[in-house]
Design an enzyme around this catalytic site. Sequence first.
Site, PDB file in Angstrom:
ATOM      1  N   LYS A   1       4.189 -15.106   2.297  1.00  0.00           N
ATOM      2  CA  LYS A   1       4.076 -15.874   1.047  1.00  0.00           C
ATOM      3  C   LYS A   1       5.507 -16.112   0.561  1.00  0.00           C
ATOM      4  CE  LYS A   1       1.588 -17.609  -2.348  1.00  0.00           C
ATOM      5  NZ  LYS A   1       0.832 -18.860  -2.172  1.00  0.00           N
TER       6      LYS A   1
ATOM      7  N   TYR B   1       0.811  -1.215   0.000  1.00  0.00           N
ATOM      8  CA  TYR B   1       0.000   0.000   0.000  1.00  0.00           C
ATOM      9  C   TYR B   1       0.849   1.272   0.000  1.00  0.00           C
ATOM     10  CZ  TYR B   1      -3.792  -3.226   1.279  1.00  0.00           C
ATOM     11  OH  TYR B   1      -4.699  -4.267   1.317  1.00  0.00           O
TER      12      TYR B   1
ATOM     13  N   ASP C   1     -10.083  -9.008   8.397  1.00  0.00           N
ATOM     14  CA  ASP C   1     -11.518  -8.952   8.105  1.00  0.00           C
ATOM     15  C   ASP C   1     -12.128 -10.348   8.191  1.00  0.00           C
ATOM     16  OD1 ASP C   1     -11.564  -6.260   7.772  1.00  0.00           O
ATOM     17  OD2 ASP C   1     -12.512  -6.299   5.790  1.00  0.00           O
TER      18      ASP C   1
ATOM     19  N   ASP D   1      -4.691  -6.862   6.172  1.00  0.00           N
ATOM     20  CA  ASP D   1      -5.945  -6.202   5.806  1.00  0.00           C
ATOM     21  C   ASP D   1      -7.016  -7.256   5.525  1.00  0.00           C
ATOM     22  OD1 ASP D   1      -7.750  -4.336   5.015  1.00  0.00           O
ATOM     23  OD2 ASP D   1      -6.751  -3.780   3.136  1.00  0.00           O
TER      24      ASP D   1
ATOM     25  N   ASP E   1      -2.062 -18.421   2.054  1.00  0.00           N
ATOM     26  CA  ASP E   1      -3.210 -19.166   1.512  1.00  0.00           C
ATOM     27  C   ASP E   1      -3.676 -20.221   2.521  1.00  0.00           C
ATOM     28  OD1 ASP E   1      -0.665 -19.986   0.915  1.00  0.00           O
ATOM     29  OD2 ASP E   1      -1.082 -20.673  -1.115  1.00  0.00           O
TER      30      ASP E   1
END
Length: 359
Positions: free
Chosen positions: A192, A143, A252, A248, A224
């Site tokens: 990852k 970001y 959630d 992020d 994952d």
Amino acid sequence: MSYYNIAVIEGDGIGPEITGAAMEVLRAVGEKFNLRFNFNKVLAGGRAIDEVGVPLPEESIRACLESDSVLLGAVGGPKWDSLPGHLRPEKALLGIRKELGLYANIRPARLLEELKSACPLREEIADAGFDMVIVRELTGGMYFSESGRRNGSNGHEAFDTECYSEMEIRRIGVIAFQLAMTRGKKLVSIDKANVLESSRLWRETMHGLAKEYPQVEYSDMLVDNASMQLIRDPKQFDVVVTSNMFGDILSDEASQITGSIGLLPSASLGETKRGMYEPIHGSAPDIAGQDRANPIAAILSAAMMLRMSFNQEAAADHVEAAVSGVLASGYRTADIAPPGTEAVSCSRMIELIIEEISK
Ligand code: NAD
């Protein structure tokens, strides 16, 4: 007597209702624990755009920097959705994080005993319960790294990059390890590393830190797999640390399995004790001004502030116990009331929690 200056950004939508709740609760718990709060209302978000033309006025930044901590409702709403990026209410959030150097986002996700029926997971998973904290890096990664548009071999293209320095990884790692030490002493770092170079540096740095915290049971997990494990067996997690983008998304997911986003608080922290505390939900414009919002996430955010910024552990415990007590008595706002049952209003829920605090 201890005194604290709190900058309050009410924000938009249900923001004023829920920050009002948090302020009332702080006043009530302050009476009990000899704490005094001076609340300084600060303009930011959509309201700031309407009133002064920018989402985060200079004087709001100054007020936050001069405070002991910041309490935020939520910003944004459809009214401002068509504005250009730099004028969107959400810019205020990024601006405050940057100005206050808040690089760690702490999000607890706990299934409350009283709300197990609201958990969307299979009954035996809900029955086992879970209580985890996600530590998300907040000011680096995808970001904030280089991005843009260009002409490539296939014509017009866009790109985003993920860049992390060792320093950025280390400082978020330290927060996560220290938090794990105060809880179940178990930390999972999510990356990852099978694909991304930035994740390989992340992993190397975390492994280095793990040697400094031998009491913490440390492990890595690919993102994952983590997204599956969160719904398959959430009880396995205690503290989780991950990058900005993975955090992020995963935070959630973790919040959804607790049953209501109206219940979950968060803290954003940096090098100093000053933090920003806010519910994880947005400004809920669909229910704004209707006295239907669930004020609990904002109230628990205030409890996090008491604990993490002001070291007022007993007062924080007292607020959390009051919330649990009211829920255990069966009171529910509309978002968590089972179908066919009667819900209490936002203002009634606040009254009930304050009565419980003052008992
Ligand atoms: P939202 O979280 O505002 O709402 C999603 C759904 O959850 C809605 O149905 C809403 O009514 C409900 N809900 C949310 N909080 C609730 C509460 N306390 N009590 C009861 N119900 C609640 O998400 P959204 O609709 O995607 O976003 C609305 C606006 O909020 C957008 O402008 C978005 O950009 C902004 N937003 C701001 C923040 C922030 O300020 N930190 C975070 C997320 C979204």
